[in-house]
Design a protein around this motif. Sequence first.
Motif, PDB file in Angstrom:
ATOM      1  N   SER A  28      46.518  87.772  -7.886  1.00 24.02           N
ATOM      2  CA  SER A  28      47.526  87.089  -7.159  1.00 24.02           C
ATOM      3  C   SER A  28      47.737  87.634  -5.719  1.00 24.02           C
ATOM      4  CB  SER A  28      49.005  87.350  -8.026  1.00 24.02           C
ATOM      5  OG  SER A  28      49.253  88.711  -7.825  1.00 24.02           O
ATOM      6  N   LYS A  29      47.398  88.903  -5.953  1.00 17.52           N
ATOM      7  CA  LYS A  29      47.492  89.710  -4.430  1.00 17.52           C
ATOM      8  C   LYS A  29      48.816  89.888  -3.711  1.00 17.52           C
ATOM      9  CE  LYS A  29      42.917  89.631  -3.406  1.00 17.52           C
ATOM     10  NZ  LYS A  29      42.205  90.537  -4.233  1.00 17.52           N
ATOM     11  N   VAL A  30      49.860  89.549  -4.668  1.00 21.79           N
ATOM     12  CA  VAL A  30      51.353  89.668  -4.448  1.00 21.79           C
ATOM     13  C   VAL A  30      52.103  90.751  -5.449  1.00 21.79           C
ATOM     14  CG1 VAL A  30      53.487  88.522  -4.193  1.00 21.79           C
ATOM     15  CG2 VAL A  30      51.305  87.273  -3.393  1.00 21.79           C
ATOM     16  N   LEU A  31      51.517  90.628  -6.717  1.00 19.73           N
ATOM     17  CA  LEU A  31      52.218  91.340  -7.564  1.00 19.73           C
ATOM     18  C   LEU A  31      51.926  92.874  -7.407  1.00 19.73           C
ATOM     19  CD1 LEU A  31      52.120  89.429 -10.771  1.00 19.73           C
ATOM     20  CD2 LEU A  31      54.121  89.555  -9.241  1.00 19.73           C
ATOM     21  N   ASP A  32      52.727  93.895  -7.846  1.00 20.13           N
ATOM     22  CA  ASP A  32      52.249  95.172  -7.994  1.00 20.13           C
ATOM     23  C   ASP A  32      51.344  95.255  -9.328  1.00 20.13           C
ATOM     24  OD1 ASP A  32      53.889  96.110  -5.867  1.00 20.13           O
ATOM     25  OD2 ASP A  32      55.594  96.756  -6.974  1.00 20.13           O
ATOM     26  N   LEU A  33      50.163  95.812  -9.258  1.00 19.57           N
ATOM     27  CA  LEU A  33      49.170  95.516 -10.274  1.00 19.57           C
ATOM     28  C   LEU A  33      49.628  96.850 -10.989  1.00 19.57           C
ATOM     29  CD1 LEU A  33      47.050  94.232 -11.701  1.00 19.57           C
ATOM     30  CD2 LEU A  33      45.505  95.699 -10.279  1.00 19.57           C
ATOM     31  N   ASN A  34      49.767  96.670 -12.486  1.00 21.07           N
ATOM     32  CA  ASN A  34      49.773  97.833 -13.277  1.00 21.07           C
ATOM     33  C   ASN A  34      48.660  98.222 -13.969  1.00 21.07           C
ATOM     34  OD1 ASN A  34      53.015  98.135 -13.218  1.00 21.07           O
ATOM     35  ND2 ASN A  34      52.769  96.025 -13.807  1.00 21.07           N
ATOM     36  N   SER A  35      48.512  99.300 -14.732  1.00 19.12           N
ATOM     37  CA  SER A  35      47.277  99.564 -15.317  1.00 19.12           C
ATOM     38  C   SER A  35      46.742  98.534 -16.372  1.00 19.12           C
ATOM     39  CB  SER A  35      47.383 100.796 -16.174  1.00 19.12           C
ATOM     40  OG  SER A  35      48.100 100.898 -17.283  1.00 19.12           O
ATOM     41  N   SER A  36      45.457  98.239 -16.663  1.00 17.78           N
ATOM     42  CA  SER A  36      45.122  97.406 -17.652  1.00 17.78           C
ATOM     43  C   SER A  36      45.897  97.566 -19.065  1.00 17.78           C
ATOM     44  CB  SER A  36      43.590  97.022 -17.755  1.00 17.78           C
ATOM     45  OG  SER A  36      43.196  98.309 -17.772  1.00 17.78           O
TER      46      SER A  36
END
Length: 168
Positions: A28-36
Amino acid sequence: MTAAQAQFQLDHPGVADGAAIWRIARDSKVLDLNSSYSYLLWCRDFAGTSVVARDETGEVAGFVTGYFRPERPRTLVVWQVAVDHGHRGHGLAGALLDGLTAKVRDSGRQVTTVETTITPDNTASQALFLSYARRHGAGVERQVLFDAGLFPDDGHLPEELYRIGPLA
């Protein structure tokens, strides 16, 4: 429901969906990415307050994750919403939010308010949640929840709380 939305099945996620949800969030390049790992846990522990959209092959095309605030048990917090690039622009994110509300209510939980946070530059999410409020006959209150200075990483914008309710 649009014809594009009708081609998707809304379902609660399972642990096997965690990797796809993580990928959609990353892309998304927008969301804060959490760990898998956190997405796997989310699909296990918060599946009842989350929804995925499956395409005709059963693949995850989008998701919305949420939870109930412990001190406000009728307030559903929407954590993240994302739609895979190939399925954007057809109202799927709105259908996911509506579907989540319906599925949670169908399970016997009362939902009077939805909360989410949005950064000031994310106009797509602002439009999504304002449209959700209109569809559900609800008002919207906005205020800064987390000022930019609270984030340990540089450049994070403030997170504004959108409180939507009471839902019709």
